[in-house]
Design an enzyme around this catalytic site. Structure first.
Site, mmCIF file in Angstrom:
data_model
loop_
_atom_site.group_PDB
_atom_site.id
_atom_site.type_symbol
_atom_site.label_atom_id
_atom_site.label_comp_id
_atom_site.label_asym_id
_atom_site.label_seq_id
_atom_site.Cartn_x
_atom_site.Cartn_y
_atom_site.Cartn_z
ATOM 1 N N SER A 149 -7.856 -6.875 -7.284
ATOM 2 C CA SER A 149 -8.574 -6.674 -6.970
ATOM 3 C C SER A 149 -9.697 -7.600 -8.248
ATOM 4 O O SER A 149 -10.659 -7.457 -7.903
ATOM 5 C CB SER A 149 -9.286 -5.471 -7.888
ATOM 6 O OG SER A 149 -8.638 -4.670 -7.044
ATOM 7 N N LYS A 185 -12.898 -8.767 -6.497
ATOM 8 C CA LYS A 185 -13.990 -8.774 -6.248
ATOM 9 C C LYS A 185 -15.027 -9.290 -7.173
ATOM 10 O O LYS A 185 -16.314 -8.400 -6.824
ATOM 11 C CB LYS A 185 -13.770 -6.512 -7.137
ATOM 12 C CG LYS A 185 -12.941 -5.983 -6.292
ATOM 13 C CD LYS A 185 -13.355 -4.043 -6.418
ATOM 14 C CE LYS A 185 -12.252 -3.846 -5.101
ATOM 15 N NZ LYS A 185 -10.987 -3.890 -5.782
ATOM 16 N N SER A 212 -12.988 -0.399 -9.958
ATOM 17 C CA SER A 212 -12.161 -0.958 -8.454
ATOM 18 C C SER A 212 -12.253 -0.124 -7.434
ATOM 19 O O SER A 212 -11.305 -0.095 -7.081
ATOM 20 C CB SER A 212 -10.764 -1.578 -9.020
ATOM 21 O OG SER A 212 -10.746 -2.794 -9.805
ATOM 22 N N LYS A 255 -12.745 -8.186 -15.140
ATOM 23 C CA LYS A 255 -11.992 -7.103 -13.804
ATOM 24 C C LYS A 255 -10.613 -7.013 -14.396
ATOM 25 O O LYS A 255 -9.777 -8.249 -14.713
ATOM 26 C CB LYS A 255 -12.281 -8.377 -13.019
ATOM 27 C CG LYS A 255 -12.220 -7.889 -11.645
ATOM 28 C CD LYS A 255 -13.127 -6.610 -10.985
ATOM 29 C CE LYS A 255 -11.958 -5.921 -10.546
ATOM 30 N NZ LYS A 255 -11.052 -4.587 -11.113
#
Length: 273
Positions: free
Chosen positions: A62, A65, A119, A224
């Site tokens: 992820s 993203k 997420s 993140k």
């Protein structure tokens, strides 16, 4: 004359011994990073402060993203427009869990927020579908953006990172993170602590997946997290080191909290330097 030469040789050797010993001690004190790859970079100058297998091409889960958010924002499509979760947004690769049932209606702004902070995969899928050319057009835009950022060892096939074919390197991801850091919306959403979401089966409270954002001493400016079985535990985080924003990228930590522990080790090592 010979005695003089011998004196200088002994003198030079004696001078080098402590320097060699110091270098060995410094090397021995390198942080014990468990992740498959990692890098620490001064965010302002781009100078590499630490690197381990920084050019190894790996799945990134992820962390993807951050790029997804950039493409969404670069499209200039209003974040105040509502979008609906549909059956096309259900993950049929990993069958990952989502708190957003099919039919949920949310502002695109809310979808972007929970995609970055928590997420939320269905939110990321919905944002990519709501794009000129659909999801395929969105993925093409992701790869164009990566190319523009000179992420030459990176490739993207989906907006969530669920696919192990989303690959990059720790070094390439420093380019992505430095670019993402220039977006105030990304910084705000990625580092917020929680978000109340309406539009599903009822009020939902989403929380940040990164515990480091709750630590005042870290002064987190961007983060993140990511995990898949193929990628392991991954992290991008910008934190303060000696008052300077410093970027950490951790890829493929084997343990559940290993990416956070590696970041802690790296930051503590840099703070002692």
């Amino acid at each position: 004359m010979l005695k003089l030469h011998l004196f200088f040789i002994v003198f030079i050797f004696a001078s080098l011994v402590p320097l060699i010993a110091h270098a060995k001690r410094a090397a021995a004190k390198q942080p014990a990073v468990q992740a498959r790859a990692a890098i620490a970079v001064d965010l302002g100058t781009g100078r590499t402060l630490y690197a381990k297998h920084a050019d190894a091409r790996l799945p990134i889960a992820s962390l993807t993203k951050l790029l997804t958010a950039m493409v969404v924002l670069d499209s200039k499509h209003s974040l105040l427009k509502p979008a609906r979760i549909t059956d096309a947004d259900v993950d049929r690769l990993k069958w990952s869990r989502s708190r957003l049932p099919v039919g949920s209606l949310l502002l695109r702004k809310t979808m972007l927020h929970i995609a970055l902070m928590s997420s939320e995969n269905r939110a990321a899928f919905a944002l990519s579908r709501d794009y000129p050319g659909g999801r395929a057009g969105f993925v093409r835009a992701m790869n164009r953006t990566a190319k523009r950022l000179h992420m030459n060892r990176s490739r993207f096939v989906d907006p969530t990172g669920l696919s192990p074919r989303n690959v990059s390197t720790a070094r390439d991801l420093t380019r992505l993170a430095r670019a993402a850091y220039r977006y105030p919306t990304i910084r705000e959403f990625a580092t917020s602590h929680h978000k109340l979401v309406l539009g599903g089966d009822g009020p939902l409270v989403y929380r940040n997946t990164d515990p480091l954002v709750y630590r005042d001493s870290w002064h987190v400016g961007l983060q993140k997290t990511g995990f898949t079985n193929e990628a392991g535990h991954c992290l991008i985080v910008v934190a303060s080191v000696h008052g300077r924003p410093t970027l950490f990228v951790i890829l493929g930590a084997p343990a559940v909290h290993g990416h956070f522990q590696d970041a802690e080790r790296l930051r503590s090592w840099l703070m002692r330097r």
